[in-house]
Scaffold this active site. Structure first.
Site, PDB file in Angstrom:
ATOM      1  N   CYS A 101       0.833  -1.204   0.000  1.00 10.78           N
ATOM      2  CA  CYS A 101       0.000   0.000   0.000  1.00 10.78           C
ATOM      3  C   CYS A 101       0.865   1.251   0.000  1.00 10.78           C
ATOM      4  O   CYS A 101       0.589   2.219  -0.718  1.00 10.78           O
ATOM      5  CB  CYS A 101      -0.928  -0.010   1.209  1.00 10.78           C
ATOM      6  SG  CYS A 101      -2.102   1.367   1.250  1.00 10.78           S
ATOM      7  N   CYS A 198      -6.487  -4.391   6.388  1.00 11.63           N
ATOM      8  CA  CYS A 198      -7.614  -3.458   6.318  1.00 11.63           C
ATOM      9  C   CYS A 198      -8.735  -3.941   5.424  1.00 11.63           C
ATOM     10  O   CYS A 198      -9.902  -3.648   5.667  1.00 11.63           O
ATOM     11  CB  CYS A 198      -7.125  -2.074   5.888  1.00 11.63           C
ATOM     12  SG  CYS A 198      -6.545  -1.969   4.175  1.00 11.63           S
TER      13      CYS A 198
END
Length: 395
Positions: A101, A198
């Site tokens: 990410c 997440c």
């Protein structure tokens, strides 16, 4: 500077944006919508990017008096981070989605869009420090060792590092950051931190992978190839795993078994005793180097860290073209292909300490030199490491 502050809706990013404002920057807040089907609310500390998070980010921006926008980066996130996560597990490797990410979203998609709009830098709530060195900015560990996130930032590269701000690098503790948020009137001061992956909000990683990769029954075997049981998909296992092996009988010596390897080509999971997990030799690829003054083209004493919250341990490394060859001073257990291996300086004897070695300067062992992705660990890496480092086999 014109600074784009990434506002996740949490306390860290809110205080980081506040500190950027205090520093005199022209700050604009942006919340990244990363999920294509965002939930209304988070489930405690699980998940992120909910509508609730976007609302919390907006309230923080209002308190700080800065403009606020929501940018939909869900397509980029799905095509890079989520797709990489699934593909790596399907190939029998163990990825770190936070590293991906930072590489593809926060310091690529977000930063590139910001630069195109005339911003000079991106500020995030990561716990890490930037120290100005003779060759440019250096990435160092945060003051708060318990919260340090330099490990997941090492992949960003020197060009993007020069466009980053980490205002929380000198924060003494998370409690101090929460107290600062409360004093500033930020309503997220007591909001729980996000943990786990997440985009797997319920914490069921195996279920997530099964939904994407389907059922793939195969064998669980010992190191000698004896079949001990079956599995529903080798992709759901990772090196070092002990629980969830589904074996109905113990080892002959009664000791626990661990995953030693994942062979997705044969759809087999290999298990065995813990001592077979210990390795000293590692070959890494996809090398990213942050320290231009310490390229490690010759064998160099360093510290290496193989997990986000693991301990940095002494090692000898050399960069061999696009590979990093590593000989650990002492064995580590459970190193899996796909993990990030981050290289830190090793003190005054390290080449990386050249422009840091002063009594008043930062600790050279806190400085990130670079990182690589583990390709091979253990016996399969030993001969390559021995040739590259010019050392004999470990005792």
């Amino acid at each position: 500077m014109r600074v784009l502050a990434a506002l996740s809706g949490g306390v860290d990013s809110a205080v980081a944006a506040a500190r950027a404002v205090d520093a005199g920057h022209d700050v604009v807040g942006v919340h990244m919508a990363l999920s294509r089907s965002r939930a209304q609310h988070r489930s405690g500390s699980r998940g992120c990017c909910s509508i609730e998070d976007a609302s919390d980010a907006r309230r923080a921006a209002d308190v700080l008096g800065i403009p606020y926008y929501v940018w939909d980066l869900s397509a980029e996130f799905t095509e890079t981070v989520v797709a990489d996560f699934v593909a790596e597990y399907a190939a029998g490797r163990t990825p770190n989605p936070c590293v991906r990410c930072n590489e593809h979203i926060k310091f690529a998609a977000l930063l590139d869009r910001g630069l195109a709009l005339g911003f000079d830098a991106v500020a995030t709530g990561h716990y890490a420090r930037l120290v100005e060195g003779a060759a440019g900015p250096q990435l160092h560990r945060a003051v708060d060792a318990a919260k340090d996130q330099s490990y997941v930032l090492a992949v960003m590269g020197p060009d993007r590092l020069a466009r980053a701000l980490f205002p929380l690098g000198d924060a003494p503790s998370k409690d101090a950051v929460r107290a600062e948020a409360a004093a500033r009137g930020l309503s997220v001061s007591a909001k729980p931190d996000s943990y786990d992956i997440c985009f797997v909000a319920d914490g069921d990683t195996q279920g997530f992978l099964r939904a994407h990769l389907g059922s793939r029954p195969g064998e669980v075997v010992d190191a000698g190839g004896t079949v001990l049981g079956t599995h529903d998909g080798a992709y759901a296992y990772t090196v070092g795993q002990r629980k969830g092996l589904g074996l109905d009988r113990p080892a002959p010596d009664g000791r626990p078994r661990y995953v030693l390897g994942v062979d997705t080509a044969a759809n087999r999971v290999v298990v065995g005793p813990s001592e077979l997990l210990s390795v000293r030799d590692v070959v890494g690829h996809a090398v990213v180097w942050l320290a231009s003054d310490a390229p490690c083209m010759a064998p160099t004493r360093v510290l290496v860290q193989v997990r986000a919250h693991g301990e940095a341990v002494p090692a000898l490394v050399v960069r061999d073209g696009e590979r990093l060859l590593v000989r650990l001073d002492a064995p580590l257990r459970g190193l899996a292909p796909g993990q990030s291996l981050v290289v830190y300086g090793a003190g005054s004897d390290s080449a990386a300490a050249a422009d840091d070695a002063t009594d008043a300067g930062p600790d050279p062992s806190d400085r990130v030199l670079g990182q690589a992705t583990i390709a091979v660990a253990g016996s399969g890496a030993a001969s390559e490491v021995e040739r590259g480092l010019g050392v004999g086999a470990p005792a």
